[in-house]
Scaffold this active site. Structure first.
Site, short mmCIF file in Angstrom:
data_model
loop_
_atom_site.label_atom_id
_atom_site.label_comp_id
_atom_site.label_asym_id
_atom_site.label_seq_id
_atom_site.Cartn_x
_atom_site.Cartn_y
_atom_site.Cartn_z
N CYS A 58 2.44 0.84 -2.46
CA CYS A 58 2.31 1.18 -1.15
C CYS A 58 3.25 2.26 -0.98
O CYS A 58 4.44 1.94 -0.72
CB CYS A 58 3.17 -0.15 -0.44
SG CYS A 58 2.31 -1.71 -0.84
N ALA A 59 2.66 3.27 -1.03
CA ALA A 59 3.35 4.58 -1.36
C ALA A 59 3.99 5.52 -0.23
O ALA A 59 4.93 6.10 -0.40
CB ALA A 59 2.59 5.25 -2.41
N ASN A 85 8.57 8.64 -0.32
CA ASN A 85 9.96 8.99 -1.13
C ASN A 85 10.34 8.32 -2.23
O ASN A 85 10.84 9.01 -3.28
CB ASN A 85 11.11 8.21 0.06
CG ASN A 85 11.22 9.12 1.21
OD1 ASN A 85 11.21 10.27 1.21
ND2 ASN A 85 10.95 8.66 2.44
N CYS A 138 12.47 -3.37 3.60
CA CYS A 138 13.71 -2.83 4.20
C CYS A 138 13.86 -3.89 5.50
O CYS A 138 14.05 -3.41 6.82
CB CYS A 138 13.41 -1.42 4.91
SG CYS A 138 11.96 -1.22 5.83
C1 LIG Z 1 7.59 0.51 3.58
S1 LIG Z 1 6.49 1.74 3.60
C2 LIG Z 1 6.55 2.44 2.09
C3 LIG Z 1 7.59 3.46 1.86
C4 LIG Z 1 7.49 4.23 0.78
N1 LIG Z 1 7.25 3.38 -0.53
C5 LIG Z 1 8.61 5.38 0.70
O1 LIG Z 1 9.48 4.98 0.16
O2 LIG Z 1 8.40 6.35 1.18
C6 LIG Z 1 4.80 0.56 3.37
C7 LIG Z 1 3.67 1.26 3.24
O3 LIG Z 1 2.38 0.32 2.79
C8 LIG Z 1 1.20 0.80 3.29
N2 LIG Z 1 0.50 -0.23 3.28
C9 LIG Z 1 0.27 -1.31 4.32
N3 LIG Z 1 -0.62 -2.44 3.83
C10 LIG Z 1 -0.97 -1.86 2.69
C11 LIG Z 1 -1.90 -2.54 1.53
N4 LIG Z 1 -2.46 -3.53 1.85
N5 LIG Z 1 -1.94 -1.71 0.43
C12 LIG Z 1 -1.26 -0.69 0.18
N6 LIG Z 1 -0.50 -0.18 0.95
C13 LIG Z 1 -0.34 -0.66 2.03
C14 LIG Z 1 1.62 1.29 4.75
O4 LIG Z 1 0.78 2.11 5.43
C15 LIG Z 1 3.22 2.06 4.40
O5 LIG Z 1 2.71 3.46 4.27
#
Ligand SMILES: C[S@@+](CC[C@H](N)C(=O)[O-])C[C@H]1O[C@@H](n2cnc3c(N)ncnc32)[C@H](O)[C@@H]1O
Length: 487
Positions: free
Chosen positions: A112-113, A117, A237
């Site tokens: 989930c990128a 960051n 988080c």
């Molecule tokens: C907490 S954020 C990730 C922050 C990132 N890892 C960083 O450090 O910059 C979660 C991310 O997961 C994505 N997301 C939501 N559901 C998802 C899924 N089923 N599969 C993959 N990504 C998903 C969201 O759009 C969001 O960008």
């Protein structure tokens, strides 16, 4: 603090180790933190550059490249930010990748990128060797990752779009997987919401349950993508046990003896053990090995991290710390040869890289020997390095930031006034430049400031040097919403 938030957080009083300290911390803004690009400069040098601009910073006690700034500091305006000398990231958000501990040469998945960051943190911990697959569900959030790839010069990141819970098995196996799950984000209230007069939104049980279901599907699937002996880090988080311990507990139950729980504590970053009981529910006792970082114990945002290992022997012949790194490959292409000819690029800087995919506006440089199946479709792989529709040869801004120290000619050092003109896309007067080392001739030139690559300019028939500062960066900051693909 808004009443809704106060009520929402009160549910954690029974598990918080120091409630007054927590309440105090969340009613204050948190320090801004950033880390020095490990390939570009030492943290002490970055401290000096920030200091020159009147930005005071102090080293973090537990993270050797992280610096803490005052809560009202705005380092994204500093020239070093668009030069890719540092990345702004919340302090506790560094913990999951520290615990994942990716090594050069490994295959690592960031499930989930976006906005990337942790992808960047992993790619640089791996010294730009091996492969980081950055998967993101929302296509609108992929450009932010591509942006980071350019600004930080990442050659080992491949981005794909899809639902993490159904990522095809043929993309694996991976040595390590990070599940930085979408969550209710309570740990970021300090940063975003808590100081707003009317507080923030507190999610209800229905929404929390929906999130927890998705988190469980993501973590469950991630385990299947890791090789025996590999590591999975689950992080959020948020503070809620429903989205943390309960999720890990369920997945431990799903996978039985295939999983072990490793210690998630980090020396010098205060944290509390995961809870084994919440609102009458009892969890696997091994969850005490997971950790929760409370704002208050440390002056940071809230985070939860669990470290899991897949049991079973590592692959035969696999060295601890990953496969061999380094390759004899070289990105052989007419554009590479033109780049070398004009800028006398040190050939060692390009070793281990290959080009591709073919077609498109840019020649990409990416780490060699990293096969990828025909599906899922690749969004981007490696660094867009050379514009293919421009003659004579023009490096991208990303390539200039990365390769400037490796170039022997057609590099111009900018004075402060020259840098200001460049950033405003104004013509740069020759008296604000100085050749750095070798000769400079008409055509595209790479620009530096204090020896660090800052971008591309062009010497035409006139006296002045054209600024090729990315148009999108003039209005938005490089970390903003402006189109990151425009050069
Ligand atoms: C907490 S954020 C990730 C922050 C990132 N890892 C960083 O450090 O910059 C979660 C991310 O997961 C994505 N997301 C939501 N559901 C998802 C899924 N089923 N599969 C993959 N990504 C998903 C969201 O759009 C969001 O960008």
């Amino acid at each position: 603090m808004g009443e809704a938030i106060a009520a929402g957080l009160a549910r954690y009083q029974s598990i918080c180790p120091d409630w007054p300290a927590f309440r105090d911390a969340i009613s204050r803004p948190q320090p801004v933190t950033l880390w020095a690009h490990p390939e570009r400069l030492a943290p002490e040098t970055l401290q000096r550059l920030l200091d020159d601009a009147g930005i005071a910073s102090a080293p973090s006690p537990w993270d050797d490249i992280l610096l803490r700034l005052a809560p009202d500091a705005s380092p994204a305006h500093h020239w070093g930010y668009f030069a890719g000398l540092f990345q702004i990231q919340e302090e506790s958000a560094r913990l999951p990748v520290k615990l994942l501990d990716p090594r050069p040469g490994e295959r690592v998945l960031d499930l989930c990128a976006a906005p990337g960051n942790k992808t960047a943190q992993m790619a640089l911990a791996m010294e730009n060797h091996g492969l980081v697959v950055a998967n993101e569900l929302q296509s609108g959030r992929l450009p932010a990752i591509r942006q980071l790839i350019r600004r930080l010069g990442l050659r080992n990141v491949l981005t794909i779009r899809g639902a993490g819970e159904s990522l095809a098995a043929n993309t694996g196996p991976f040595d390590r997987v990070l599940v930085d799950a979408p969550c209710s984000g309570e740990g970021t209230w300090r940063k975003y919401r808590i100081h707003q007069r009317d507080g923030g939104r507190v999610i209800d049980d229905v929404e929390r349950n929906r999130l927890a279901q998705r988190q469980r599907r993501l973590l469950h699937h991630a385990v299947g993508l890791v090789r025996p002996g590999g590591r999975i880090v689950y992080a959020t988080c948020t503070l809620a046990p429903e989205e943390n311990e309960a999720v890990v507990d369920a997945v431990l139950g799903d996978w039985g003896e295939a999983l072990t729980v490793e210690s998630a504590s980090q020396p010098a970053l205060p944290s509390s053990p995961g809870v084994t009981e919440w609102q009458g529910r009892h969890f696997d006792p091994r969850l005490a090995g997971t950790c929760r970082v409370w704002p208050g114990d440390a002056d940071v945002g809230g985070f939860y991290v669990a470290v899991l290992s897949r049991t079973g022997p590592a692959r035969v012949g696999q060295a601890p710390g990953g496969e061999s790194v380094g390759s004899a490959a070289w990105p052989d292409h007419p554009a590479t040869r033109a780049l070398q000819q004009r800028f006398a690029v040190n050939p060692r800087a390009l070793q281990g890289l290959t080009t591709g995919p073919d077609g498109g506006r840019y020649l990409h440089y990416r780490i060699a020997d990293q096969p990828w199946p025909s599906a899922p479709r690749v969004d981007a792989f490696g660094l867009a390095a050379i514009g293919l529709q421009v003659r004579p040869v023009k490096p991208t801004t990303g390539a200039a930031l990365w390769l400037a120290p490796e170039m022997g000619r057609n590099v111009l050092e900018l004075t402060r006034a020259g840098l200001d003109a460049y950033r405003q896309r104004r013509p740069i007067a020759p008296e604000h430049t100085e050749p750095r080392g070798g000769p400079v001739s008409r055509g595209f030139v790479v620009l530096t400031h204090q020896g660090y690559g800052v971008g591309v300019g062009r010497i035409g028939h006139g006296k002045m040097i054209e600024s090729h500062y990315p148009k999108a960066w003039v209005t938005g900051s490089p970390g903003g919403r402006a189109n990151p693909d425009a050069d």
